[in-house]
Scaffold this motif. Structure first.
Motif, PDB file in Angstrom:
ATOM      1  N   LEU A 118       0.809  -1.215   0.000  1.00 39.89           N
ATOM      2  CA  LEU A 118       0.000   0.000   0.000  1.00 39.89           C
ATOM      3  C   LEU A 118       0.845   1.269   0.000  1.00 39.89           C
ATOM      4  O   LEU A 118       0.315   2.370  -0.120  1.00 39.89           O
ATOM      5  CB  LEU A 118      -0.945  -0.006   1.206  1.00 39.89           C
ATOM      6  N   ARG A 132       0.213   4.244  -2.419  1.00 37.90           N
ATOM      7  CA  ARG A 132      -1.170   4.197  -2.903  1.00 37.90           C
ATOM      8  C   ARG A 132      -1.945   5.372  -2.320  1.00 37.90           C
ATOM      9  O   ARG A 132      -1.608   5.901  -1.261  1.00 37.90           O
ATOM     10  CB  ARG A 132      -1.859   2.885  -2.518  1.00 37.90           C
ATOM     11  N   PHE A 164      -8.356   2.013  -0.901  1.00 34.51           N
ATOM     12  CA  PHE A 164      -7.224   2.552  -1.648  1.00 34.51           C
ATOM     13  C   PHE A 164      -7.500   2.525  -3.145  1.00 34.51           C
ATOM     14  O   PHE A 164      -8.352   1.772  -3.621  1.00 34.51           O
ATOM     15  CB  PHE A 164      -5.966   1.727  -1.337  1.00 34.51           C
ATOM     16  N   ASP A 165      -6.730   3.299  -3.892  1.00 32.83           N
ATOM     17  CA  ASP A 165      -6.937   3.421  -5.331  1.00 32.83           C
ATOM     18  C   ASP A 165      -6.640   2.149  -6.121  1.00 32.83           C
ATOM     19  O   ASP A 165      -7.031   2.032  -7.269  1.00 32.83           O
ATOM     20  CB  ASP A 165      -6.142   4.596  -5.902  1.00 32.83           C
ATOM     21  N   ASN A 166      -5.985   1.184  -5.520  1.00 31.21           N
ATOM     22  CA  ASN A 166      -5.727  -0.088  -6.207  1.00 31.21           C
ATOM     23  C   ASN A 166      -6.753  -1.157  -5.848  1.00 31.21           C
ATOM     24  O   ASN A 166      -6.580  -2.323  -6.181  1.00 31.21           O
ATOM     25  CB  ASN A 166      -4.317  -0.597  -5.891  1.00 31.21           C
TER      26      ASN A 166
END
Length: 105
Positions: free
Chosen positions: A42, A45, A62-64
């Motif tokens: 992370l 991220r 998170f963006d992922n």
């Protein structure tokens, strides 16, 4: 863990990390450091959402696509986030949420 912008997050209770379609239960109190390596994915991220519900459950997305969920603890502070300018928000014992704001000098 240090976050950008002067924010800091501490998870003191067991939490769940959902990443790449897998869910992993982790405990900062009992797991050896090598087991917690998964959260290193992370680093860098972007947090897209951070929510605390009425029962004190902290959920961070998170963006992922990764998601951390930290449940409250009956006896101890489960999590804490500090922010610039003296803000502190914490999951206090029993699922309550505490907010402290220190005055700037």
């Amino acid at each position: 863990m240090s976050l950008s912008g002067g924010y800091f997050l501490r998870l003191d209770s067991p939490f769940t990390l959902m990443l790449d379609g897998e869910t992993t239960d982790l405990s900062p109190q009992t797991d050896p450091p090598e087991r917690l390596v998964a959260i290193e994915q992370l680093i860098g991220r972007v947090i897209t959402e951070s929510v605390v519900d009425d029962s004190g459950v902290l959920t961070i997305a998170f963006d992922n696509g990764a998601v951390i969920t930290c449940l409250p603890d009956d006896h101890y502070e489960a999590w804490m986030m500090t922010a610039p300018k003296g803000w502190t928000v914490a999951g206090t014992p029993g699922g309550e949420v505490g907010v402290w704001i220190s005055e700037e000098p």
